[in-house]
Write a protein that holds these residues in place. Sequence first.
Motif, short mmCIF file in Angstrom:
data_model
loop_
_atom_site.label_atom_id
_atom_site.label_comp_id
_atom_site.label_asym_id
_atom_site.label_seq_id
_atom_site.Cartn_x
_atom_site.Cartn_y
_atom_site.Cartn_z
N LEU A 1 -13.77 46.35 11.53
CA LEU A 1 -14.50 47.48 10.94
C LEU A 1 -13.61 48.18 9.91
CD1 LEU A 1 -16.14 48.91 14.17
CD2 LEU A 1 -17.22 47.50 12.40
N SER A 2 -14.11 48.22 8.67
CA SER A 2 -13.34 48.82 7.58
C SER A 2 -14.26 49.65 6.70
CB SER A 2 -12.67 47.73 6.73
OG SER A 2 -13.63 47.00 5.98
N ALA A 3 -13.66 50.60 6.00
CA ALA A 3 -14.40 51.42 5.04
C ALA A 3 -13.43 51.94 4.00
CB ALA A 3 -15.08 52.59 5.75
N GLU A 4 -13.95 52.19 2.79
CA GLU A 4 -13.19 52.88 1.75
C GLU A 4 -13.79 54.26 1.57
OE1 GLU A 4 -11.57 52.35 -2.85
OE2 GLU A 4 -13.25 51.14 -2.15
N ILE A 5 -12.93 55.26 1.51
CA ILE A 5 -13.38 56.65 1.41
C ILE A 5 -12.62 57.33 0.28
CG2 ILE A 5 -13.47 58.88 2.61
CD1 ILE A 5 -13.58 57.10 5.22
N ALA A 6 -13.34 58.06 -0.56
CA ALA A 6 -12.73 58.83 -1.65
C ALA A 6 -12.63 60.30 -1.23
CB ALA A 6 -13.57 58.70 -2.92
N THR A 7 -11.46 60.89 -1.43
CA THR A 7 -11.30 62.33 -1.23
C THR A 7 -11.08 62.98 -2.58
OG1 THR A 7 -8.92 62.01 -0.80
CG2 THR A 7 -10.37 62.11 1.11
N ILE A 8 -11.80 64.06 -2.84
CA ILE A 8 -11.72 64.79 -4.11
C ILE A 8 -11.45 66.25 -3.79
CG2 ILE A 8 -12.92 65.37 -6.25
CD1 ILE A 8 -14.67 62.91 -5.83
N HIS B 1 -5.16 70.34 -5.43
CA HIS B 1 -3.86 70.41 -4.76
C HIS B 1 -2.81 70.73 -5.81
CE1 HIS B 1 -0.90 69.28 -1.60
NE2 HIS B 1 -0.15 68.98 -2.64
N ASP B 2 -2.07 71.80 -5.59
CA ASP B 2 -1.03 72.24 -6.53
C ASP B 2 -1.58 72.39 -7.95
OD1 ASP B 2 0.86 72.43 -4.56
OD2 ASP B 2 1.84 70.52 -5.02
N GLY B 3 -2.78 72.93 -8.06
CA GLY B 3 -3.35 73.22 -9.37
C GLY B 3 -3.96 72.05 -10.09
N HIS B 4 -4.04 70.89 -9.43
CA HIS B 4 -4.61 69.69 -10.06
C HIS B 4 -5.73 69.12 -9.19
CE1 HIS B 4 -1.39 69.47 -13.06
NE2 HIS B 4 -0.55 69.75 -12.07
N THR B 5 -6.73 68.53 -9.85
CA THR B 5 -7.78 67.83 -9.11
C THR B 5 -7.26 66.45 -8.71
OG1 THR B 5 -9.54 68.97 -10.30
CG2 THR B 5 -10.11 66.89 -9.23
N ARG B 6 -7.39 66.12 -7.44
CA ARG B 6 -6.92 64.85 -6.91
C ARG B 6 -8.14 64.02 -6.49
NH1 ARG B 6 -1.38 65.36 -8.15
NH2 ARG B 6 -0.81 67.52 -7.67
N LYS B 7 -8.12 62.75 -6.85
CA LYS B 7 -9.19 61.82 -6.47
C LYS B 7 -8.50 60.58 -5.90
CE LYS B 7 -12.23 63.38 -10.22
NZ LYS B 7 -13.02 62.95 -11.41
N ILE B 8 -8.45 60.49 -4.59
CA ILE B 8 -7.67 59.45 -3.92
C ILE B 8 -8.59 58.59 -3.06
CG2 ILE B 8 -5.63 58.97 -2.54
CD1 ILE B 8 -5.04 60.67 -5.00
N HIS B 9 -8.44 57.27 -3.15
CA HIS B 9 -9.20 56.35 -2.32
C HIS B 9 -8.34 55.84 -1.17
CE1 HIS B 9 -12.48 55.14 -5.47
NE2 HIS B 9 -12.36 56.44 -5.32
N HIS B 10 -8.99 55.68 -0.02
CA HIS B 10 -8.29 55.29 1.20
C HIS B 10 -9.08 54.20 1.92
CE1 HIS B 10 -6.55 59.43 0.79
NE2 HIS B 10 -7.80 59.69 0.42
N LEU B 11 -8.37 53.29 2.58
CA LEU B 11 -8.98 52.29 3.44
C LEU B 11 -8.77 52.73 4.89
CD1 LEU B 11 -7.64 49.10 1.66
CD2 LEU B 11 -9.89 50.16 1.41
N VAL B 12 -9.86 52.73 5.66
CA VAL B 12 -9.81 53.17 7.05
C VAL B 12 -10.29 52.03 7.94
CG1 VAL B 12 -10.79 54.77 8.74
CG2 VAL B 12 -10.07 55.61 6.49
N TYR B 13 -9.60 51.83 9.06
CA TYR B 13 -9.91 50.73 9.98
C TYR B 13 -10.08 51.27 11.39
CZ TYR B 13 -8.23 48.13 6.00
OH TYR B 13 -8.06 47.65 4.72
N MET B 14 -11.05 50.69 12.10
CA MET B 14 -11.37 51.11 13.47
C MET B 14 -11.48 49.89 14.37
SD MET B 14 -11.83 54.48 13.52
CE MET B 14 -11.45 55.57 12.12
#
Length: 439
Positions: free
Chosen positions: A91-98, A101-114
Amino acid sequence: MRFHADLHIHSKYARACSKDSDLEHLTWWARRKGVTLMGTGDFTHPAWFAHLRENLVPAEPGLFRLREEKDREVSRTLPPGIASAPVRFMLSAEIATIYRHDGHTRKIHHLVYMPDFDTAAAFNRRLGRIGDLSTDGRPALGMDSRDLLEITLGSGDGAYLVPAHVWTPWFGVFGSKAGFDTVEECYGDLSGHIFALETGLSSDPAMNWRVAGLDRYRMVSYSDAHSPPRVGRETTVFDTGLDYFAVLDSLRTGTGYEGTVEFFPEEGRYHLDGHRKCGVRMSPEETRAHGGICPVCGRRLTVGVLSRVEDLAVRPEGARPDGAAGFLNLVPLPEVVGEILGVGPDSKKVRGEVDRLTTALGPELAILTDVPVGDIAAHSPPLAEAVDRLRRGAVIREAGYDGTYGVIRLFAPGETEKTDATAEPTPPTLFDLEDEAAG
C-alpha cells in the motif's frame, strides 16, 4: 530473493493519469517489465482504496496479490516464460503538502507506505479531517511536512515516509522553487525517522553522493508511472525476503539493499536549467553567468536538478562515499527498439517487436541488464549492439530542462540505417498501450 521494486506509481484516480491504471494492467506490465514488488499508489483516494480492498488478497507479511481469477486472466495474454512470475503489491500513496515556512511557500511531495488496510484506513481518516481526499489520487493538503510525518508514524507499526523526487524544482524537498537545503529543515524534530530519499528521474545516486549530508540515506528510484507502460522505468533492487517488513528493514539498515536502476539523469525533465517557452537551456555555469535570468524574455529561469546539486555539493564530481550501493543507468526497452526501427516508442511496430523479444528472451529489465549480448544478437543484432553500448554507458545525451524530457540515443544519425533492424511483428496484446497523459 533478488527482485526489482517499483513503489511509486499512480492509479486512474490521479490527475492526468491513464484510465488503464488499474490493478490488472499494472500487474500485466509488472510481469512484462520484470518488476516483482509494486506500490498500489493512491490508497488515500476513497474509490481506489475500495477497489484495492476488493481485488487484492493477503500474500506475504504486509504484501498483497491480485485475486486468483483476475490474475489468471492477466496471465493469459503474456508469454509463458513470464506469465506466472510473482507480482506483489504494498500500500503506497503520494501526498503533496503546501504551506508557509520561514516566509516561503513550500510544496513538498512525499511517498507514504502502510503495512495493512486497517493502518491505511486510520491514516486516511486523519488526513480526511484536513482535506478532501476524493478530489485527486495524489491529494494536496495544507499542512506542514513535519506534521504529515507525525501522522504517518502514529498510524501504526511499520508505517513510513520517503520524500519523493527530492530535487524536482517545484515539488522536491531540495527543489529550487519551493524546497529546503536539508532534510532537517523540512521535517524538524522528526527528521531522524527519514532513512530513504527518492532520487527522481533527473538525478542519480552519483549526483547525490556529492552532498555529504545525504550519506546516511538510502537512495531509492521508482517510476512515478502515470500509465502502466511506464512501470519499471526506474526501480530499486532488493535481495531480501519478499516481505513488507524485510524491505523496510533493508531501507533502514542497508542490508539487502542492492542499489537502483535509473534513467540517465539527462533524460529527466528538470536536469538542466532553462526556459521552455523561449527554447533556452543552460548549464549551471551559464545560469550563473546570466544571473539566473532568461536572456530572451528577461524572466527567471527554472533552476534544475544539476544546479541544485552543485549548490549543496561539498564533494567533486565522481566522488563516492564508502559503502554506497551501486546503480545502473538504462533506457527503457521500447525507446531503444523505437530508435532502431526509426519510430516512436509507443508505436504498434515497437509493441510487436518488444512482444517478440520478451517471448524469446524474458522480461524487459532482464533483456537490458542480464541476458548475454550474444543471446540477444541471435534475435536482433542491432538490439545486441544497442544493449552493449547501453551497459557501457556509451550513449549520446541531450539533457532535459524546464519540464521537457531529455533524449538519450544509442546510435549516431544514419547508423541504424546500415542494418536491417526489422522483424515481423506479432499482433498487439489485449492490453493496448494508451498515450501517457503526463509523467
